[in-house]
Design an enzyme around this catalytic site. Sequence first.
Site, PDB file in Angstrom:
ATOM      1  CB  CYS A  44      38.984  34.181  39.180  1.00 44.43           C
ATOM      2  SG  CYS A  44      39.733  33.644  37.644  1.00 44.43           S
TER       3      CYS A  44
ATOM      4  CB  CYS B 234      38.612  30.668  38.473  1.00 44.16           C
ATOM      5  SG  CYS B 234      40.248  31.393  38.582  1.00 44.16           S
TER       6      CYS B 234
END
Length: 145
Positions: free
Chosen positions: A69, A72
């Site tokens: 991600c 993230c």
Amino acid sequence: MSEALHLVCPHCHAVNRVPAARLGENPACGQCRQPLFTAQPLELDAPHFDRHIGRNDIPVLVDFWAPWCGPCRMMAPAFAQAASMLEPQFRVAKLDTEAHQAIAARHAIRSIPTLALFRGGREIARQAGAMAAADIVRWARSHVG
């Protein structure tokens, strides 16, 4: 007499009793002698997730994330900075949703990154999306009375 708090060691996962008034004095684990706070997010795994969420008497802020991600990974340094600002009033932790899909499903994590704040074993607040360190700190503190 000071109220004693239960704190789970980030190293050996033993539950410690620490006087609330001594939280800021860098307490060490009674079992492994390691510091109870490291100013870094604790990487949680399946065997220890429930113990940290349920046995810490301080709020636990969890970043649900995954290695693939992009947002993230972008938020990771801000989350680490927030950990140094929130401890010792909070336990700051991360859970890799890719490696621990059952826990993510149990907590209905539908997008990442998602921050979830737990107190007394129950989720009390949730926020999806990447945030800056100051915003993470402000958000977490706003949900704890």
